[in-house]
Write a protein that holds these residues in place. Structure first.
Motif, PDB file in Angstrom:
ATOM      1  N   ASN A 227     -19.086   2.062  -3.641  1.00  0.00           N
ATOM      2  CA  ASN A 227     -17.845   1.306  -3.830  1.00  0.00           C
ATOM      3  C   ASN A 227     -17.730   0.631  -5.190  1.00  0.00           C
ATOM      4  O   ASN A 227     -16.620   0.455  -5.690  1.00  0.00           O
TER       5      ASN A 227
ATOM      6  N   THR B 254     -14.760   2.073  -9.807  1.00  0.00           N
ATOM      7  CA  THR B 254     -14.205   0.787  -9.410  1.00  0.00           C
ATOM      8  C   THR B 254     -13.232   0.301 -10.471  1.00  0.00           C
ATOM      9  O   THR B 254     -13.394   0.595 -11.657  1.00  0.00           O
TER      10      THR B 254
ATOM     11  N   PHE C  50     -18.886  -9.987  -7.944  1.00  0.00           N
ATOM     12  CA  PHE C  50     -18.970  -9.344  -6.640  1.00  0.00           C
ATOM     13  C   PHE C  50     -20.404  -8.927  -6.315  1.00  0.00           C
ATOM     14  O   PHE C  50     -20.828  -8.998  -5.158  1.00  0.00           O
TER      15      PHE C  50
ATOM     16  N   ARG D 154     -16.092 -12.649   1.642  1.00  0.00           N
ATOM     17  CA  ARG D 154     -15.459 -11.819   0.603  1.00  0.00           C
ATOM     18  C   ARG D 154     -15.978 -10.383   0.649  1.00  0.00           C
ATOM     19  O   ARG D 154     -15.207  -9.433   0.456  1.00  0.00           O
TER      20      ARG D 154
ATOM     21  N   TRP E 180     -13.670  -6.938   1.304  1.00  0.00           N
ATOM     22  CA  TRP E 180     -13.778  -5.791   0.394  1.00  0.00           C
ATOM     23  C   TRP E 180     -14.158  -4.537   1.194  1.00  0.00           C
ATOM     24  O   TRP E 180     -13.556  -3.475   1.020  1.00  0.00           O
TER      25      TRP E 180
ATOM     26  N   GLU F  31     -11.331  -3.109   3.456  1.00  0.00           N
ATOM     27  CA  GLU F  31     -10.270  -2.422   2.723  1.00  0.00           C
ATOM     28  C   GLU F  31     -10.697  -1.037   2.244  1.00  0.00           C
ATOM     29  O   GLU F  31      -9.857  -0.174   2.007  1.00  0.00           O
ATOM     30  N   ARG F  32     -12.012  -0.815   2.101  1.00  0.00           N
ATOM     31  CA  ARG F  32     -12.507   0.443   1.532  1.00  0.00           C
ATOM     32  C   ARG F  32     -13.285   1.292   2.528  1.00  0.00           C
ATOM     33  O   ARG F  32     -13.955   2.244   2.138  1.00  0.00           O
TER      34      ARG F  32
END
Length: 534
Positions: free
Chosen positions: A218, A341, A351, A461, A465, A468-469
């Protein structure tokens, strides 16, 4: 009985672990007789010893039980170390050896055994032959078996006293030089602690693997970059010298020029690029401790979702054929071979830090759940296991060793052990001194909760992430949910309680009762409502 100096011992089992322990014990002083039902393993082990100047001539191989036992010291002074598969194989070896055993002999079972099997053998051998059987957890895999493992022996206190000097000599040593071995307690407590160690290990491995997936698939990090990230993580206070992170550094950068092109153009010679995504150790039945830990959590009612989620993740990974077939129907996209990314340099750096803290939180959760399991079972069996002792032996030589994580738990387990009735059997026979649920104090300790609270925003967080992926993060997600609900003042389970009362008249507590306001004991409520007359 006093301590014993063993000048010669016997080791049964010369597989990957047993062969390494032969070298370890021989280097520590005693001569070693080794037996294995597979004659080739014996020859390989002896040949290995002959190539080492420190063990040359000190390891002798035997392919017959009687000759093997006769090579050892006189009856009553013999020490046998088992390194064989749990369950029936161990029982078969014991049956073959029993005619040759005598009062005072000691067996150290170094396999990953179910603790009730250990207690059954202890009782039978003691009753029928006055032979002591010690359940000895050996942690760290074959690498540590060669250079010094973490050891958790449990059994008769007098027998433990006899073998402790030798075990202290061969065990791993922490950064202060202290041996990572100590008597755990009576009965099957040693094997139980090793089982839970392996459960904690699974939770940690799930978290680290999922972090690797986020970085690789990711964030677009190449393997050498992930190796550098892991190295940085291992130098932070929270994850300082975490074994599973440290070996990840090596795994991500290890190359083999003979491999050739693997399909990952930026990592052609990396060994990791050739490894298929199947963990079969639990699914094929060769390893029981992870399965037992999950079942044990359900049996003694300890919420352990971090450990369980990682275990089920591994099980799902094992059957790749089924996954590919299901994936065709679900039309799930595969991870990109060349991931990309859109994050900028600073955003990416932040991140990566969030992922580190998420791993930290999940590892804390896994340890907490494991300590709760040990605490509750120890209380139930009146073993008097010291959690500080567990922490001591996990400092080095085992898969879950981590200076950073264990430093967090040092005051937590010290406070637990200091409470009356939690260790040393001080509450045995004294119902007033026994805490109602000693395990509940562990996740409530302020030193631990402050660490979890600080890491929780990063964990949230990372979950957003990942969602969503379509990233795979079951262990991290289960850890977040556990942190959220384990201390929640209000949960939607009130609806579940109402439904149980509706169809089963299971009763409930009202909010305006003492049990509703303050909690009270874990027991069935006193109220029932006829939601729909039968």
């Amino acid at each position: 009985m006093s301590t014993t100096k063993y000048t010669k011992i016997g080791i049964v089992g010369a597989g990957s672990m047993g062969s390494m322990m032969c070298q370890l014990f021989a280097e520590a002083g005693p001569e070693v007789s080794v037996f294995d039902v597979k004659c080739g393993n014996v020859d390989t082990t002896v040949g290995m010893a002959e190539k080492n100047p420190k063990t040359k001539g000190k390891v002798k191989g035997y392919k017959d039980y009687e000759q093997f036992v006769m090579s050892l010291p006189s009856p009553g002074h013999r020490l046998l170390v088992f390194s064989i598969t749990h369950g029936d194989p161990t029982d078969q070896v014991l049956e073959a050896l029993r005619p040759h055993l005598a009062k005072g002999d000691i067996i150290l079972d170094g396999g990953n055994e179910w603790y009730e099997n250990t207690e059954r053998r202890q009782a039978q051998l003691k009753r029928e032959q006055n032979v002591d059987h010690i359940g000895m957890g050996v942690s760290g895999g074959y690498q540590s078996a060669r250079h010094g493992p973490s050891i958790s022996p449990g059994g008769d206190s007098a027998a433990l006293k006899r073998v402790m000097p030798l075990l202290e000599k061969v065990s791993a040593k922490d950064s202060q030089g202290n041996p990572c071995v100590a008597p755990i307690g009576p009965g099957g407590s040693g094997h139980y602690v090793k089982m839970i160690h392996n459960g904690i290990e699974q939770g940690m491995m799930g978290a680290v693997a999922e972090a690797w997936g986020l970085l690789r698939f990711n964030l677009g990090c190449e393997l050498d970059e992930i190796s550098e990230i892991f190295e940085q993580w291992s130098n932070t206070p929270e994850l300082k010298r975490t074994f599973l992170i440290d070996i990840g550094v090596d795994i991500c950068q290890k190359r083999d020029p003979s491999l050739g092109k693997t399909g990952a153009s930026d990592n052609e010679e990396h060994v990791l690029s050739t490894v298929a995504d199947k963990v079969v150790q639990d699914a094929d039945g060769t390893e029981g401790t992870g399965t037992w830990t999950v079942a044990e959590a359900a049996r003694i009612h300890i919420s352990s979702p971090t450990i369980a989620a990682s275990h089920f993740f591994r099980l799902a990974s094992a059957d790749r054929t089924a996954r590919l077939k299901i994936g065709e129907s679900l039309n799930l996209p595969p991870p990109p071979i060349t991931p990309r990314t859109t994050l900028g340099k600073d955003e990416k750096s932040q991140f990566v830090e969030d992922i580190r803290k998420a791993v930290y939180a999940a590892c804390l959760a896994s340890f907490t759940q494991g300590f709760q399991l040990i605490a509750r079972q120890s209380q139930k069996e009146e073993w008097g296991v010291s959690l500080s002792t567990c922490l001591k032996i996990w400092r080095a030589g085992c898969i879950i060793s981590s200076d950073g994580l264990l430093d967090v738990f040092q005051p937590v387990v010290a406070d637990f052990d200091s409470k009356p009735g939690n260790v040393n059997g001080s509450a045995v026979g004294n119902e007033m001194a026994k805490p109602k649920d000693a395990s509940a104090t562990i996740p409530a300790h302020p030193h631990l909760t402050s660490e979890l609270a600080a890491a929780m925003p990063s964990l949230r967080r990372v979950m957003l992430w990942a969602l969503e992926r379509d990233a795979h993060v079951p262990t991290l997600a289960a850890s977040l949910e556990w942190i959220k609900y384990v201390g929640a003042p209000v949960l939607p389970t009130m609806f579940m309680e109402a439904e149980l009362d509706w169809f089963g008249a299971h009763k409930f507590d009202r909010w305006d009762s003492d049990a509703g306001r303050f909690g009270g004991q874990v027991k069935k409520g006193s109220e029932h409502f006829e939601w729909s007359p039968a």
